[in-house]
Design an enzyme around this catalytic site. Structure first.
Site, PDB file in Angstrom:
ATOM      1  N   GLU A 161      -0.620   0.040  -4.727  1.00 28.25           N
ATOM      2  CA  GLU A 161      -0.462  -0.481  -6.082  1.00 28.25           C
ATOM      3  C   GLU A 161      -1.913  -0.522  -6.541  1.00 28.25           C
ATOM      4  O   GLU A 161      -2.088  -1.310  -7.592  1.00 28.25           O
ATOM      5  CB  GLU A 161       0.367  -1.837  -6.188  1.00 28.25           C
ATOM      6  N   GLY A 162      -2.662   0.468  -6.422  1.00 23.48           N
ATOM      7  CA  GLY A 162      -3.945   0.587  -6.857  1.00 23.48           C
ATOM      8  C   GLY A 162      -5.182   0.026  -5.877  1.00 23.48           C
ATOM      9  O   GLY A 162      -5.054  -1.039  -5.379  1.00 23.48           O
TER      10      GLY A 162
END
Length: 646
Positions: free
Chosen positions: A425-426
C-alpha cells in the site's frame, strides 16, 4: 463490438506526475495536525485532550472483540496456516458467521458498523493469531469493495453489494500490473464502452484475496470518445464473469497463507451500473480510500510489537548468560527498552489517528500516511531486534524448535511476515514522496508558478507577489514560539512523573526548524526540489518522529487521567521521546551533511558498467526468463485457479 485494447501508454515523467497530481485531494476543508506540523505550527489543541470513542462504540467493539478472541483461541491454528500456506475454508466460513467480513460495514447492510478504532483492534487481535487472516480481512474491507462503495458508491450499488460483502462475499482490489506499480499513468488494462457495458481487457498482478475473491474492485483505463470523458476508472467486477481467469497463486517469503494471484481479463463485460464514480475518478477513489485504509498496516505492526515485547520479556528472564538473565546485560536491555517504548508509540499513533478518523473533525490524509510509514519501519526493527535477542533460536523455525523439545516461538516468521509492510500500500520510498508533496502543498499553492517552466512571465509575476505576502506573514512566526517558554505545556509534568512537557517543547521548536529547512531547500533548489528524493525522505521522517512523540505524550496523559497505568505510560513515553529525539537530531544533521551527491555518481557508474568487475567471482542462482512477465491482452492459456470459499 468493443474496440481493440489500447497499447500500453508511453508517458513522460512530467505526464506521470500530472496524472498523480490530478488524483490528489487538493482542498483542505478540515484542519490537519500533521499538515500544520510541517508548516512549523504545533497545534496541540487538535489532538489534546485525546479524542475518545462513544460509550456505544466501546460496548459494541468490546463485545465483538470478546467473540473474536474466543474464535481465534479455539478455531485458528496459525502454525497450520504457515505450514500449509492456506487458511482452511472452515476458518474463513467461521469468520463469515462471526460477521468479521462486515466489521466496517453499516448495520443497515448487515455489517457490524465498528469504528476505525475497534476495527483496527480486531485486525491486531486476529493478525496476532495468524497474519494471513489479518491480511485477508484487511484487504477485503480496507481497500476492497466495501470502502470505495461506502465513500463513492450509489445507493443502488450499496444495496446490491454491501450485504454480500458483510456476510458471504470476499473482495479484492486490483490496481497493480506486471509493469505498473506506483506509476498509474501507464495503466494498460482497458475498459472500452460498448452499449450499456464496458469491456475489460488486461492483466493485474499481486491481487491480494484475488484467488478466493467473489467481487473485485478493478482500475482500468477508459478511452476518451464521444460521450465518454475517459481516464482511469473504478469498477466492481464479479469474479465468476466469463473471461476472468486467475492464472497464478503467488507465493512469498512471508504471509504464506495469503491468497494473492495474477488475474487476466479478456473481453469481460461489466455493466455500466457497476462503475464506481464517474469516468476518470478511479485513481482519486483509490487514493482517498487509502487515507484510512492504510491504518490497517499499523494495526498489524502494533500487534507484532506487543507479541515481541512479551517474548523478549519471557525469554530474557529465562535465558542466563555469565551468571545472570540476559535482560540484565545492557546490550540486551537496550533492545528490550527500544521494543517496549516503540510499541507504546506505535499504539499511540494508531489509536490517535484512528480516533481522529472516527470523529471526522480532522483531515487525516497525512496522519494516516505517517502512521503507515512509521509503523512499517519501526515494526520491522522491533521484529529484527527480537530475533537478535533470541540469538540462534530467533533464526530457527518454530517447527524445528518444537521438534527438539523447545517452545515453538515463530520469531523468524514474524520477521518474514512484517517485511512486506514496508512495501504494501505504498512503499516507504513512495510514502516519502506522497507525504512530502502534501507537506510542501502550502508553498506550491502560493509559489508553485515561480518554479513551473511552462508558466508565463505574467503568471510568475503574480505568483511572486502572492508568495511575498504569504512569506512575509509566515516566516517571522518560525523564529520564536511556545517551545522556548520553560513552563509551556506544564500539564504534561504532573508531580511524581517524568517531564513530558520538555519533549513537547522540543516538538514545537523542531517543527519550526523543519519548516525553515523546507523553505530553505525550496529556495535553494526550486524546480529541482522534486528530484531531491532522499532529502525529502529525511524531512518526512523527521515529521513522522515528531508526530509519534506528540501522540505518545498525549496518550500517556490520557492514561494518567483515566488511572490506567498512567505512571508506566509516562515512563514509556519519556523513553520513546528521548530515543526519538536522538533520531531527529541525526536526521536534521543529515539534511545538509550527507553523501547524496557522491551516491548519485556511484549509481551512474553502476548503471554504466564501471563496476561490473566487482560482480565477478560469484554464481547467479536466478532462473531464466524476462524481468517482467508479458501482459499482452488476450484470452488466457492457463488453468483458472480461482478458488471461491463455499
Amino acid at each position: 463490438m468493443s474496440a481493440p485494447p489500447l497499447k500500453k501508454p508511453v508517458v513522460t515523467e512530467r505526464e506521470a506526475r500530472q496524472v498523480a497530481e490530478a488524483a490528489r485531494e487538493r482542498d483542505w476543508r478540515k484542519p490537519s495536525f500533521a499538515k500544520e506540523l510541517f508548516l512549523g505550527r504545533f497545534r496541540l489543541d487538535l489532538i489534546h485532550p485525546h479524542p475518545l470513542p462513544t460509550d456505544e462504540a466501546v460496548r459494541r467493539g468490546e463485545q465483538f472483540l470478546t467473540k473474536l478472541r474466543a474464535f481465534c483461541e479455539t478455531k485458528v491454528d496459525g502454525a497450520l496456516i504457515e505450514r500449509e500456506a492456506r487458511i482452511p475454508d472452515e476458518v474463513i466460513n467461521g469468520l463469515k458467521e462471526l460477521g468479521a467480513l462486515g466489521m466496517k460495514i453499516d448495520p443497515k447492510y448487515g455489517g457490524l458498523g465498528l469504528t476505525q478504532v475497534y476495527y483496527n483492534k480486531a485486525l491486531a487481535l486476529v493478525g496476532s493469531a495468524s497474519p494471513a487472516i489479518g491480511v485477508l480481512l484487511s484487504a477485503h474491507q480496507s481497500i476492497g469493495v466495501p470502502q470505495p462503495l461506502k465513500m463513492f458508491g450509489t445507493p443502488e450499488q450499496k444495496q446490491k453489494f454491501l450485504p454480500r460483502c458483510a456476510r458471504t462475499d470476499i473482495s479484492a482490489f486490483l490496481l497493480t500490473e506486471p509493469d505498473v506499480g506506483s506509476d498509474p499513468a501507464r495503466l494498460a488494462t482497458t475498459a472500452v464502452p460498448d452499449g450499456d457495458d464496458y469491456v475489460l481487457d488486461g492483466v493485474k498482478l499481486w491481487t491480494t484475496n484475488g484467488v478466493v475473491a467473489d467481487l473485485l474492485v478493478v482500475m482500468a483505463r477508459v478511452p476518451k470518445s464521444d460521450g465518454h470523458k475517459g481516464g482511469i476508472t473504478a469498477f466492481v467486477v464479479e469474479t465468476d464473469s466469463p473471461g476472468v481467469t486467475v492464472e497464478n497463486r503467488n507465493a512469498f517469503m512471508g504471509l504464506r497463507g495469503i491468497e494473492n494471484g495474477v488475474t487476466r481479463f479478456h473481453q469481460v463485460r461489466v455493466p455500466a451500473a457497476n462503475r464506481i464514480g464517474p469516468e476518470g475518478a478511479g485513481l482519486k477513489i483509490a487514493l482517498t480510500t487509502l487515507n484510512t485504509g492504510r491504518l490497517s498496516l499499523p494495526a498489524s505492526c502494533v500487534a507484532a510489537g506487543k507479541w515481541c515485547l512479551k517474548i523478549a520479556r519471557e525469554w530474557s528472564e529465562a535465558r542466563e548468560q555469565w551468571g545472570k538473565p540476559i535482560a540484565q546485560h545492557e546490550a540486551v536491555g537496550s533492545k528490550i527498552s527500544f521494543i517496549a517504548a516503540t510499541t507504546f508509540a506505535l499504539e499511540a499513533v494508531l489509536d490517535l489517528s484512528s480516533q481522529m478518523a472516527d470523529e471526522d473533525r480532522n483531515d487525516i490524509r497525512i496522519e494516516g500516511a505517517l502512521a503507515k510509514l512509521f509503523a512499517s519501519e519501526m515494526g520491522w526493527r522491533i521484529a529484527d531486534e527480537l530475533v537478535q535477542i533470541r540469538g540462534g533460536r530467533g533464526f530457527e523455525t518454530a517447527e524445528s524448535l518444537r521438534a527438539r523439545g523447545e517452545r515453538a516461538v515463530p520469531a523468524e516468521q514474524m520477521l518474514r511476515d512484517l517485511r512486506i509492510n514496508r512495501i504494501f500500500e505504498g512503499s516507504t520510498e513512495i510514502m516519502h514522496l506522497l507525504i512530502a508533496r502534501e507537506a510542501v502543498d502550502a508553498h506550491l499553492s502560493v509559489a508553485g508558478d515561480l518554479i513551473d517552466p511552462e508558466k508565463s512571465l505574467s503568471d510568475k509575476a503574480r505568483a511572486g507577489a502572492n508568495a511575498g505576502v504569504f512569506y512575509a506573514k509566515w516566516l517571522p512566526k518560525l523564529v520564536t514560539g511556545t517551545g522556548q517558554l520553560p513552563r509551556a505545556y506544564g500539564e504534561f509534568h504532573p508531580a511524581g512523573h517524568p517531564d513530558l512537557s520538555a519533549h513537547l517543547r522540543y516538538v514545537e521548536r523542531s517543527a519550526r526548524k523543519l519548516a525553515r529547512s523546507t523553505f530553505y531547500a525550496m529556495s535553494r533548489w526550486q524546480g529541482r526540489m522534486e528530484t531531491k528524493q532522499v532529502f525529502l525522505g529525511r524531512i518526512v521522517d523527521i515529521g513522522a518522529e515528531l508526530f509519534a512523540m506528540s501522540a505518545s505524550c498525549v496518550r500517556a496523559e490520557l492514561l494518567r487521567t483515566t488511572d490506567d497505568h498512567g505512571r508506566e505510560a509516562y515512563q514509556l513515553a519519556d523513553v520513546f521521546c528521548r530515543q526519538s529525539r536522538l533520531r531527529v537530531e541525526e536526521l536534521f544533521g543529515r539534511l545538509w551533511s550527507n553523501t547524496d551527491d557522491v551516491d548519485r555518481k556511484v549509481v551512474k557508474g553502476v548503471l554504466g558498467g564501471a563496476y561490473e568487475w566487482l560482480e565477478q567471482g560469484v554464481i547467479d542462482p536466478s532462473g531464466e526468463g524476462p524481468w517482467i512477465a508479458d501482459a499482452t491482452p488476450g484470452a488466457s492459456e492457463k488453468e483458472n485457479v480461482h478458488r471461491p470459499i463455499r
